[in-house]
Motif scaffolding. Sequence first.
Motif, mmCIF file in Angstrom:
data_model
loop_
_atom_site.group_PDB
_atom_site.id
_atom_site.type_symbol
_atom_site.label_atom_id
_atom_site.label_comp_id
_atom_site.label_asym_id
_atom_site.label_seq_id
_atom_site.Cartn_x
_atom_site.Cartn_y
_atom_site.Cartn_z
ATOM 1 N N GLU A 137 0.818 -1.204 0.000
ATOM 2 C CA GLU A 137 0.000 0.000 0.000
ATOM 3 C C GLU A 137 0.856 1.260 0.000
ATOM 4 O OE1 GLU A 137 -2.868 0.023 3.142
ATOM 5 O OE2 GLU A 137 -4.216 -1.328 2.054
ATOM 6 N N PRO B 284 -5.627 4.320 0.009
ATOM 7 C CA PRO B 284 -4.233 4.260 -0.442
ATOM 8 C C PRO B 284 -4.148 3.712 -1.860
ATOM 9 C CG PRO B 284 -4.707 2.447 1.057
ATOM 10 C CD PRO B 284 -5.916 3.336 1.058
ATOM 11 N N THR C 207 -1.916 1.342 -4.519
ATOM 12 C CA THR C 207 -1.143 0.115 -4.357
ATOM 13 C C THR C 207 -0.057 0.068 -5.419
ATOM 14 O OG1 THR C 207 -2.601 -1.187 -5.805
ATOM 15 C CG2 THR C 207 -3.120 -1.155 -3.447
ATOM 16 N N PRO D 157 0.131 5.147 0.898
ATOM 17 C CA PRO D 157 -0.835 6.141 1.375
ATOM 18 C C PRO D 157 -0.929 7.333 0.432
ATOM 19 C CG PRO D 157 0.610 5.425 3.151
ATOM 20 C CD PRO D 157 1.177 4.857 1.886
ATOM 21 N N SER E 136 2.097 9.603 -4.431
ATOM 22 C CA SER E 136 2.551 8.645 -3.421
ATOM 23 C C SER E 136 4.028 8.877 -3.107
ATOM 24 C CB SER E 136 2.369 7.213 -3.926
ATOM 25 O OG SER E 136 3.360 6.895 -4.896
ATOM 26 N N PRO F 123 0.836 13.046 4.482
ATOM 27 C CA PRO F 123 -0.323 12.175 4.233
ATOM 28 C C PRO F 123 -1.636 12.946 4.232
ATOM 29 C CG PRO F 123 1.126 11.252 5.916
ATOM 30 C CD PRO F 123 1.581 12.659 5.684
#
Length: 221
Positions: free
Chosen positions: A69, A173, A175, A71, A148, A165
């Motif tokens: 993941e 999130p 991937t 975030p 990301s 974040p």
Amino acid sequence: RVVAMDSHSTSVLPRLVERLAAEHPRISLSIELGSSDDAVAALLGAKADVAAVFNLTPRRELHTLWSGELPLGCIVAPAHALATRRSVSLQEVGAHPIALQSKALAIRRYLEAHYHWLFNDARNRIETNSLQLVKMLVKAGRHVALTSELDAAPELIAGTLRFVPVRDKGAEPQTVGVAIDAGKPLGPVAKVVAQTLAETIQACLAEVRASAARGAVHTGL
């Protein structure tokens, strides 16, 4: 034959090449960059053996060997008003000029589907298919970008950008995964490359997050 995303070209892929050269010098690589859709098409069209893919939609034709993941957050220059925040809301992000990536990318489609109001003010954004331009604009100090940690890994490790974040409820999130064609046996060379690719992505993310933790301690956050 590896297909990967544009952001991997300055973070994961140089590390992959260096590690394979040191540990498996007889392995040769062919590396192509593209979108997640391009990566899936390359795997299913037998034009690639292994792919590093963002936001891969599960499908029976593909097998994901590893995934992690990422975030959702924004990247900003160290002197930006949001740089010292522990987290930000999308409303706070939207108050600043935004550098947007192309609609061909899954993160952009996700944001437009769930947070379309971010895109209502055409005067407050730049849109480009160049991740490098996005990062240059953010480094200049005025713009922010929603992305990301992996997209800006070298800059985050060097401290020239900060990752903050997004805290909004429902902000899912992204991937990142390493995938192969589920119907094609993975040969020994491709297996080594796939495993090394997954380990390299994990190591890169670990370094980014360790750098962020050190920065938080240094600034007293």
